[in-house]
Write an enzyme that holds these catalytic residues in place. Structure first.
Site, PDB file in Angstrom:
ATOM      1  N   ASN A 149       0.883  -1.169   0.000  1.00 15.97           N
ATOM      2  CA  ASN A 149       0.000   0.000   0.000  1.00 15.97           C
ATOM      3  C   ASN A 149       0.918   1.216   0.000  1.00 15.97           C
ATOM      4  OD1 ASN A 149      -1.814   2.037   0.463  1.00 15.97           O
ATOM      5  ND2 ASN A 149      -2.749   1.107   2.268  1.00 15.97           N
TER       6      ASN A 149
ATOM      7  N   ARG B  34      -2.577  -2.184  -3.414  1.00 10.17           N
ATOM      8  CA  ARG B  34      -3.792  -1.409  -3.202  1.00 10.17           C
ATOM      9  C   ARG B  34      -3.739  -0.188  -4.125  1.00 10.17           C
ATOM     10  NH1 ARG B  34      -5.604   2.725   1.147  1.00 10.17           N
ATOM     11  NH2 ARG B  34      -7.823   2.737   0.679  1.00 10.17           N
TER      12      ARG B  34
ATOM     13  N   HIS C  99     -13.466   2.291  -0.409  1.00 10.71           N
ATOM     14  CA  HIS C  99     -13.487   1.266   0.649  1.00 10.71           C
ATOM     15  C   HIS C  99     -14.037  -0.045   0.108  1.00 10.71           C
ATOM     16  CE1 HIS C  99     -13.954   4.478   4.076  1.00 10.71           C
ATOM     17  NE2 HIS C  99     -12.685   4.172   3.893  1.00 10.71           N
TER      18      HIS C  99
ATOM     19  N   ARG D   2     -13.359  14.909   7.099  1.00  8.09           N
ATOM     20  CA  ARG D   2     -14.117  15.222   5.875  1.00  8.09           C
ATOM     21  C   ARG D   2     -15.579  15.497   6.202  1.00  8.09           C
ATOM     22  NH1 ARG D   2     -12.342   9.908   2.809  1.00  8.09           N
ATOM     23  NH2 ARG D   2     -10.465   9.780   4.073  1.00  8.09           N
TER      24      ARG D   2
ATOM     25  N   GLU E 280      -8.514  -5.585   5.059  1.00  6.43           N
ATOM     26  CA  GLU E 280      -8.318  -5.254   3.647  1.00  6.43           C
ATOM     27  C   GLU E 280      -7.119  -5.995   3.061  1.00  6.43           C
ATOM     28  OE1 GLU E 280      -9.579  -0.858   2.813  1.00  6.43           O
ATOM     29  OE2 GLU E 280      -9.110  -0.991   4.942  1.00  6.43           O
TER      30      GLU E 280
END
Ligand code: ADP
Length: 379
Positions: free
Chosen positions: A8, A68, A157, A218, A361
């Site tokens: 990642n 990823r 996601h 956010r 993940e």
């Protein structure tokens, strides 16, 4: 002992795991940070070499590398073995994720150079949501402009939502094809997804990961008119507005801290700003639960995951309080039990199975990497 190497890559960091395919567990797990800073690792190539040579060494049997990748744009609906053409397409959609895709590509290039003899696979955060129907992914704006600039809902996601929906079905002992599931991924970033028959049919994040639920920093959903208003009245430019909505809003904007634990603590002391933030956070979650039950035509399972969803029983219970009329009930004892495994938090026999399913993940990327490699033509 075959292994998949998971990468990642960020602009100045590489997170990695070496996952053992027999146990599904990481045998190595780490991060290289501050890439490019003085006195640190000069670039991603050097970082990748350090990981592979110094940290992992030669006692390994890597059968593939899973990367990823944040944005697959309209091109990728599943994990894809990386070729030069795939790299080009990831680059092409960089305009949709200018902070992420170029950084992901740095990791891909460094890893392909360091491990040229094994297949590399790109696993996209957007791919799971490519099954959204047009009415869910289309924004009601000028069609030509939308098409030219690839403006639509993509969702993010996806790897987590896919993993969690699959694990929820497995936990319930029912085929995912039969189930209507809402997954609430509540971490630093947060999103809700409606999953029918194992496919994503709607999700709260949009063109970018800014839309939807209230997050750490956010804003989530907002009237785009706010942007024009602030442009005109406050004289803010595009970068300032981007920074405001992505980095200085959400829990942070409302309370001064983006960490839910601190917000909750302040709320329990009666801090008014924190109480309001918690109420807005909860209101938005319930808004999506209602919408997705309507879209799914009912609900079999509601699943919490990620940092807040997995660890905070009180917030889970508050988020769902009063939804018993929808068949959604929370059992206080089950909900308060801390555990790292998938579990029920609804009472025995309740109409909707309310679950906590820890996300993973990296494991999902490993699984999809193996599947993509297995689908390669022989030879
Ligand atoms: P990311 O989105 O960065 O992958 P995670 O899913 O790991 O994040 O979630 C991290 C967030 O989860 C932290 O910012 C923290 O606010 C929140 N968190 C973790 N544990 C708890 C807890 N027990 N109660 C409330 N929030 C928590």
């Amino acid at each position: 002992m075959s292994q998949v190497f998971i990468v990642n890559s960020g602009s100045s960091s590489i997170k990695y795991q070496l996952i053992d395919l027999d146990t599904d567990k990481p045998v190595v797990d780490g991060i290289i940070e501050r890439i490019g800073e003085p006195g640190e690792v000069p670039d991603h190539e050097a970082g990748m070499k350090r990981v592979l040579v110094e940290t992992i060494g030669t006692d390994r049997d890597i059968v593939g590398v899973g990367h990823r990748v944040v944005h697959g744009g309209p091109h990728f609906s599943e994990a894809t073995v990386i070729t030069d053409e795939v790299e080009r397409l990831i680059e092409e959609v960089s305009s949709l994720a200018p902070l992420h895709n170029p950084a992901n590509l740095l990791g891909i290039r460094a890893a392909r150079a360091a491990l040229p003899d094994v297949p590399h696979v790109a696993v996209f955060d957007t791919a799971f949501h490519q099954t959204l129907p047009p009415e869910a992914y289309t924004y009601a704006i000028d069609r030509e402009i939308a098409e030219r600039y690839k403006v639509r809902r993509y969702g993010f996601h996806g790897t987590s939502h896919q993993y969690v929906a699959g694990e929820a079905a497995r936990f319930l002992g029912r085929p995912v094809e039969e189930l209507r599931i809402i997954v609430l991924h509540l971490g630093n970033g947060a999103s809700a997804t409606a999953v029918r028959g194992g496919k994503s049919i709607d999700t709260s994040m949009g063109l970018t990961p800014l839309e939807g639920l209230v997050m750490g920093t956010r804003s989530g959903d907002i009237d785009p008119g706010v942007v024009f208003h602030l442009r005109r009245q406050a004289g803010m430019n595009v970068d300032e507005l981007d920074d405001l909505l992505n980095k200085r809003s959400g829990l942070l904007g409302l309370t001064g801290t983006g960490d839910m634990r601190d917000v909750q603590e302040a709320g329990s002391r009666g801090d008014e700003a924190a109480e309001l933030a918690l109420a807005v956070w909860r209101h938005r979650i319930r808004h999506y639960i209602g919408a997705y039950i309507a879209e799914l035509g009912g609900l079999d399972a509601l699943v919490f995951t990620a940092g807040i969803g997995e660890n905070n029983g009180l917030l889970r219970r508050r988020a769902l309080a009063g939804l018993e009329f929808l068949g959604i009930e929370v059992d206080q004892d089950r909900n308060e039990l801390a555990s790292k495994s998938a579990r029920y938090i609804s009472p025995e026999g309740a109409p909707v199975a309310v679950l906590v399913v820890p996300t993973n993940e990296e494991l999902e990327i490993a699984r999809q990497t193996v599947a993509a490699i297995a689908a390669l033509p022989a030879g």
